[in-house]
Design a protein around this motif. Structure first.
Motif, PDB file in Angstrom:
ATOM      1  N   UNK A  41       2.670   7.207   7.144  1.00  0.00           N
ATOM      2  CA  UNK A  41       3.522   7.073   5.892  1.00  0.00           C
ATOM      3  C   UNK A  41       2.518   6.024   4.889  1.00  0.00           C
ATOM      4  N   UNK A  42       2.362   4.803   5.446  1.00  0.00           N
ATOM      5  CA  UNK A  42       1.419   3.938   4.720  1.00  0.00           C
ATOM      6  C   UNK A  42       0.250   4.435   4.039  1.00  0.00           C
ATOM      7  N   UNK A  72      10.009  -1.521   8.678  1.00  0.00           N
ATOM      8  CA  UNK A  72       9.694  -1.266   6.989  1.00  0.00           C
ATOM      9  C   UNK A  72       8.333  -0.696   6.980  1.00  0.00           C
ATOM     10  N   UNK A  73       8.010  -0.209   5.901  1.00  0.00           N
ATOM     11  CA  UNK A  73       6.540   0.098   5.654  1.00  0.00           C
ATOM     12  C   UNK A  73       6.071  -1.042   5.237  1.00  0.00           C
ATOM     13  N   UNK A  74       4.423  -1.123   5.109  1.00  0.00           N
ATOM     14  CA  UNK A  74       3.628  -2.030   4.547  1.00  0.00           C
ATOM     15  C   UNK A  74       3.163  -1.487   3.410  1.00  0.00           C
ATOM     16  N   UNK A 120       8.566   5.756  -7.549  1.00  0.00           N
ATOM     17  CA  UNK A 120       9.448   6.769  -6.871  1.00  0.00           C
ATOM     18  C   UNK A 120       8.943   6.913  -5.243  1.00  0.00           C
ATOM     19  N   UNK A 121       7.626   7.269  -5.177  1.00  0.00           N
ATOM     20  CA  UNK A 121       7.054   7.696  -3.849  1.00  0.00           C
ATOM     21  C   UNK A 121       7.359   6.531  -3.007  1.00  0.00           C
ATOM     22  N   UNK A 122       7.298   5.333  -3.311  1.00  0.00           N
ATOM     23  CA  UNK A 122       7.379   4.223  -2.490  1.00  0.00           C
ATOM     24  C   UNK A 122       8.831   4.203  -1.878  1.00  0.00           C
ATOM     25  N   UNK A 123       9.916   4.863  -2.928  1.00  0.00           N
ATOM     26  CA  UNK A 123      11.378   4.815  -2.259  1.00  0.00           C
ATOM     27  C   UNK A 123      11.534   5.871  -1.121  1.00  0.00           C
ATOM     28  N   UNK A 135      -0.903   5.080  -0.055  1.00  0.00           N
ATOM     29  CA  UNK A 135      -2.155   4.545  -0.237  1.00  0.00           C
ATOM     30  C   UNK A 135      -2.822   5.645  -1.144  1.00  0.00           C
ATOM     31  N   UNK A 136      -2.636   6.927  -0.602  1.00  0.00           N
ATOM     32  CA  UNK A 136      -3.510   7.815  -1.268  1.00  0.00           C
ATOM     33  C   UNK A 136      -2.425   8.435  -2.565  1.00  0.00           C
ATOM     34  N   UNK A 137      -1.284   8.176  -2.443  1.00  0.00           N
ATOM     35  CA  UNK A 137      -0.603   8.427  -3.683  1.00  0.00           C
ATOM     36  C   UNK A 137      -0.833   7.383  -4.868  1.00  0.00           C
ATOM     37  N   UNK A 138      -0.722   6.010  -4.366  1.00  0.00           N
ATOM     38  CA  UNK A 138      -1.096   5.085  -5.088  1.00  0.00           C
ATOM     39  C   UNK A 138      -2.530   5.502  -5.874  1.00  0.00           C
ATOM     40  N   UNK A 139      -3.753   5.746  -5.080  1.00  0.00           N
ATOM     41  CA  UNK A 139      -5.037   6.051  -5.713  1.00  0.00           C
ATOM     42  C   UNK A 139      -4.653   7.225  -6.661  1.00  0.00           C
TER      43      UNK A 139
END
Length: 134
Positions: free
Chosen positions: A80-81, A130-132, A106-109, A85-89
């Motif tokens: 999931x992390x 929780x996710x980091x 939104x993706x974080x939530x 990370x890829x979504x953030x990029x």
């Protein structure tokens, strides 16, 4: 700002396709997604509908993501992390910065929710972790 002012359908489609191109090639996520996604074009269209519903309020998405994710075997926080990370990029690379920022928030939530749901369904007796997100 009205949701319809945030971005276009074309921008959403480009973001989804760019992100999932990276996912499919990723050492960690590629094997998971490529095993469970049989028809990539259908999946990409469905995910474009999903993000259109979220970012534009189009209401096009029909589905229940939680049961589909809960059914997958052997998921863990690192996957999931990595997804985040890829979504953030992918969102940071979008020319439309406002759309990218809104999509990532939104993706974080969404990732947290899916991870909590996954843990609760698999190990209801333990407290979810929780996710980091970096």
């Amino acid at each position: 700002m009205r949701p319809s002012d945030l971005c276009s359908e074309q921008e959403i489609s480009a973001m989804v396709r760019s992100f999932y191109d990276a996912v499919r090639q990723d050492e960690q996520l590629g094997p998971v997604f490529n095993t469970f996604v049989g028809d990539w074009e259908y999946h990409l269209l469905k995910l474009t509908d999903f993000w259109s519903s979220i970012l534009l309020g189009s209401g096009r998405f029909r589905g229940t993501p939680m049961p589909k994710h809960v059914a997958l075997p052997n998921l863990n926080a690192q996957l999931f992390e990595r997804w985040l990370a890829l979504f953030r990029e992918a969102t940071a690379a979008q020319p439309n910065r406002a759309m990218g920022e809104q999509a990532y928030e939104t993706a974080q939530r969404i990732a947290e929710s899916l991870w909590y749901g996954y843990q609760i369904s698999r190990r209801p007796e333990t407290v979810p972790t929780e996710l980091q997100h970096g």
